[in-house]
Scaffold this motif. Structure first.
Motif, short mmCIF file in Angstrom:
data_model
loop_
_atom_site.label_atom_id
_atom_site.label_comp_id
_atom_site.label_asym_id
_atom_site.label_seq_id
_atom_site.Cartn_x
_atom_site.Cartn_y
_atom_site.Cartn_z
N ARG A 1 -12.76 64.83 -30.90
CA ARG A 1 -13.62 63.90 -30.16
C ARG A 1 -13.51 64.13 -28.66
N ILE A 2 -12.28 64.31 -28.18
CA ILE A 2 -12.06 64.56 -26.76
C ILE A 2 -12.68 65.90 -26.36
N ALA A 3 -12.47 66.92 -27.17
CA ALA A 3 -13.04 68.24 -26.86
C ALA A 3 -14.57 68.18 -26.82
N ASP A 4 -15.17 67.43 -27.74
CA ASP A 4 -16.63 67.28 -27.73
C ASP A 4 -17.09 66.57 -26.45
N ALA A 5 -16.34 65.56 -26.04
CA ALA A 5 -16.71 64.83 -24.82
C ALA A 5 -16.53 65.72 -23.58
N ILE A 6 -15.50 66.55 -23.58
CA ILE A 6 -15.31 67.50 -22.47
C ILE A 6 -16.51 68.45 -22.41
N GLU A 7 -16.94 68.91 -23.56
CA GLU A 7 -18.11 69.79 -23.60
C GLU A 7 -19.35 69.07 -23.06
N ALA A 8 -19.51 67.79 -23.40
CA ALA A 8 -20.64 67.01 -22.89
C ALA A 8 -20.55 66.88 -21.37
N ILE A 9 -19.34 66.68 -20.86
CA ILE A 9 -19.15 66.59 -19.41
C ILE A 9 -19.57 67.91 -18.76
N GLU A 10 -19.07 69.00 -19.30
CA GLU A 10 -19.39 70.31 -18.73
C GLU A 10 -20.88 70.59 -18.77
N GLN A 11 -21.54 70.24 -19.87
CA GLN A 11 -22.98 70.47 -19.99
C GLN A 11 -23.77 69.61 -19.01
N ASN A 12 -23.37 68.36 -18.85
CA ASN A 12 -24.08 67.48 -17.93
C ASN A 12 -23.84 67.85 -16.48
N VAL A 13 -22.62 68.27 -16.15
CA VAL A 13 -22.37 68.74 -14.78
C VAL A 13 -23.23 69.97 -14.51
N SER A 14 -23.25 70.88 -15.45
CA SER A 14 -24.07 72.09 -15.29
C SER A 14 -25.54 71.73 -15.14
N GLY A 15 -26.01 70.80 -15.95
CA GLY A 15 -27.40 70.37 -15.86
C GLY A 15 -27.71 69.71 -14.53
N LEU A 16 -26.78 68.94 -14.01
CA LEU A 16 -27.00 68.29 -12.71
C LEU A 16 -26.94 69.29 -11.56
N GLU A 17 -26.10 70.29 -11.69
CA GLU A 17 -25.99 71.29 -10.62
C GLU A 17 -27.33 71.98 -10.36
N ARG A 18 -28.18 72.08 -11.37
CA ARG A 18 -29.50 72.70 -11.20
C ARG A 18 -30.37 71.96 -10.20
N TYR A 19 -30.10 70.67 -10.01
CA TYR A 19 -30.91 69.85 -9.12
C TYR A 19 -30.34 69.72 -7.71
N ARG A 20 -29.17 70.28 -7.48
CA ARG A 20 -28.52 70.13 -6.18
C ARG A 20 -29.26 70.81 -5.04
N ASP A 21 -30.05 71.82 -5.33
CA ASP A 21 -30.77 72.53 -4.27
C ASP A 21 -32.00 71.78 -3.78
N LEU A 22 -32.36 70.72 -4.44
CA LEU A 22 -33.50 69.93 -3.99
C LEU A 22 -33.19 69.24 -2.67
N SER A 23 -34.17 69.19 -1.80
CA SER A 23 -34.00 68.39 -0.59
C SER A 23 -34.12 66.91 -0.99
#
Length: 154
Positions: A14-36
């Motif tokens: 369960r913890i490993a799955d949640a860590i994976e969700a964290i990593e995926q969501n951080v990665s997904g959010l990083e795609r939007y960081r270049d927006l002004s």
């Protein structure tokens, strides 16, 4: 260890799955960081803003789920307040005081996102979180990985 206490294989998964969700969501959010800021706030970006907000909600929910799972593995009762679950990890030495403070702030941020609708959400606050706060989740994932390494070595 009994089935009711300790880091069982089910809890570790369960913890490993949640860590994976964290990593995926951080990665997904990083795609939007270049927006002004103006691009993020534009009327044409409503769906994008909603996607960012949802990713933050999921990211923080996974963080709290990990905290609650670790507390339950210790045989303690899970606190009713999400911020208290973060404090529980701090008390156990899983995360340090500074990270715990930043994660409790994130829980408050998640509550605003989850319970506020439409134009009431301050897009500038979300944009600032997008630009400045992703590191706290990376640090959290690293701390949990270290915790799992220690717990599974025992």
């Amino acid at each position: 260890m009994s089935d009711d206490e300790g880091l069982s294989a089910e809890r570790a998964t369960r913890i490993a799955d949640a860590i994976e969700a964290i990593e995926q969501n951080v990665s997904g959010l990083e795609r939007y960081r270049d927006l002004s800021r103006s691009e993020y706030r534009s009327d044409e970006s409503t769906e994008r803003r909603e996607a960012v907000e949802r990713k933050f909600e999921k990211l923080i929910a996974a963080t709290v789920d990990i905290a609650e799972t670790i507390i339950a593995a210790d045989g303690a009762s899970v606190p009713g307040r999400r911020k208290d679950a973060i404090t529980g990890l701090e008390r156990r030495g899983v995360i340090d005081e500074a990270l715990a403070r930043r994660l409790r702030e994130a829980v408050g941020f998640r509550d605003v996102l989850a319970h506020t609708y439409g134009p009431v959400i301050n897009d500038d606050i979300v944009y600032d979180a997008l630009q400045e706060s992703l590191g706290r989740y990376v640090a959290f994932a690293e701390a949990i990985d270290a915790y799992l390494d220690d717990a599974l070595d025992d």
